[in-house]
Design a protein around this motif. Structure first.
Motif, PDB file in Angstrom:
ATOM      1  N   SER A 131     -55.961  77.745  43.759  1.00 52.81           N
ATOM      2  CA  SER A 131     -55.204  77.783  44.827  1.00 52.81           C
ATOM      3  C   SER A 131     -55.427  78.903  45.713  1.00 52.81           C
ATOM      4  O   SER A 131     -56.493  79.772  45.291  1.00 52.81           O
ATOM      5  N   ILE A 132     -55.094  78.889  46.989  1.00 54.22           N
ATOM      6  CA  ILE A 132     -55.477  79.909  48.162  1.00 54.22           C
ATOM      7  C   ILE A 132     -54.360  80.876  48.226  1.00 54.22           C
ATOM      8  O   ILE A 132     -53.442  80.028  48.709  1.00 54.22           O
TER       9      ILE A 132
ATOM     10  N   GLU B 102     -58.542  83.749  46.565  1.00 53.62           N
ATOM     11  CA  GLU B 102     -58.522  82.428  45.682  1.00 53.62           C
ATOM     12  C   GLU B 102     -57.927  82.830  44.142  1.00 53.62           C
ATOM     13  O   GLU B 102     -58.005  83.900  43.621  1.00 53.62           O
ATOM     14  N   ALA B 103     -57.225  81.882  43.804  1.00 60.41           N
ATOM     15  CA  ALA B 103     -56.682  82.082  42.396  1.00 60.41           C
ATOM     16  C   ALA B 103     -56.841  80.658  41.556  1.00 60.41           C
ATOM     17  O   ALA B 103     -56.882  79.715  42.074  1.00 60.41           O
TER      18      ALA B 103
ATOM     19  N   GLY C  78     -48.048  76.228  51.990  1.00 63.89           N
ATOM     20  CA  GLY C  78     -47.048  75.598  51.220  1.00 63.89           C
ATOM     21  C   GLY C  78     -47.562  73.892  51.055  1.00 63.89           C
ATOM     22  O   GLY C  78     -46.588  73.305  51.284  1.00 63.89           O
ATOM     23  N   GLN C  79     -48.911  73.834  50.915  1.00 63.88           N
ATOM     24  CA  GLN C  79     -49.224  72.423  50.847  1.00 63.88           C
ATOM     25  C   GLN C  79     -50.618  72.142  49.973  1.00 63.88           C
ATOM     26  O   GLN C  79     -51.375  73.133  49.979  1.00 63.88           O
TER      27      GLN C  79
ATOM     28  N   ARG D 120     -42.195  80.275  43.839  1.00 65.96           N
ATOM     29  CA  ARG D 120     -43.351  81.116  43.779  1.00 65.96           C
ATOM     30  C   ARG D 120     -42.815  81.990  42.508  1.00 65.96           C
ATOM     31  O   ARG D 120     -41.862  82.645  42.462  1.00 65.96           O
ATOM     32  N   PRO D 121     -43.794  82.061  41.465  1.00 65.58           N
ATOM     33  CA  PRO D 121     -45.147  81.371  41.481  1.00 65.58           C
ATOM     34  C   PRO D 121     -44.907  79.853  41.213  1.00 65.58           C
ATOM     35  O   PRO D 121     -43.873  79.437  40.439  1.00 65.58           O
TER      36      PRO D 121
END
Length: 210
Positions: free
Chosen positions: A76-77, A83-84, A143-144, A180-181
């Motif tokens: 995920s960004i 980056e995560a 959010g996508q 979130r998360p």
């Protein structure tokens, strides 16, 4: 006599070190094991889509992975662009390998080509396709979920060699929950859905050449 006392003192000095090492080792061993979650990256072609009647055969070469897409961990960004990764959530296969399998199944079910061949086959192929997985992540700021693939369609002949027939690049996004998360289940579902849209668009691109 003094020399003997030094020798006797050495084990006593080492005892705390050994004890500390054993305790530290026990701490590592006693850590609870977390079973990673594994998700299949296999979008299913909607049954409502019409089935085509292709007459040509297609040889699909191995799908390449863009930089950063070699690992299985969900990516995920964050909103700040960093980056995560989910260390306890991964795909069941490397993303590019899974995307290739998904595209192969998708095209076979669509009927876009009379046959979809794998590398090493003895069958004659009218067309050859090279593909690359360009993106597969969740954009937390937007959010996508995001997926993108490119495809290069080639024709190989003994007379003219290899010629480029067409080139495609498709990208799709799917909204993900605003939580979130964001949990790995929602992340994986969003990316699978986004890849499904990409495969549907590639099918439409390739249909003109099947």
């Amino acid at each position: 006599m003094m020399r003997r006392r030094g020798l006797l003192a050495a084990p006593l000095l080492m005892a705390p070190l050994l004890t500390g090492g054993l305790l530290a080792g026990c701490g590592v061993v006693n850590q609870s094991y977390v079973e990673p979650r594994r998700y299949p990256l296999l979008p299913v072609r909607p049954a409502a889509l019409p089935r085509r009647r292709g007459t040509k055969t297609l040889l699909m070469r191995l799908t390449r992975a863009a930089p950063g897409l070699d690992g299985r961990l969900l990516r995920s960004i964050r909103a700040d662009g960093t980056e995560a990764t989910e260390y306890y959530a991964e795909w069941t296969a490397p993303p590019a390998e899974a995307a290739e399998d998904a595209l192969r199944r998708w095209l076979m079910e669509s009927g876009t080509f009379a046959a979809v061949l794998a590398p090493g086959t003895r069958g004659n192929a009218d067309l050859v396709m090279e593909s690359e997985l360009l993106a597969l992540h969740v954009d937390l700021g937007a959010g996508q979920a995001v997926a993108a693939m490119s495809a290069l369609l080639l024709r190989e002949t003994s007379q003219f060699g290899t010629r480029v027939v067409a080139q495609f690049s498709e990208r799709a996004t799917v909204p993900v929950p605003a939580d979130r998360p964001l949990g790995p289940d929602a992340q994986a579902a969003g990316m699978v859905a986004a890849l499904g849209l990409v495969l549907g668009r590639l099918e439409a691109d390739l249909a003109r050449h099947g």
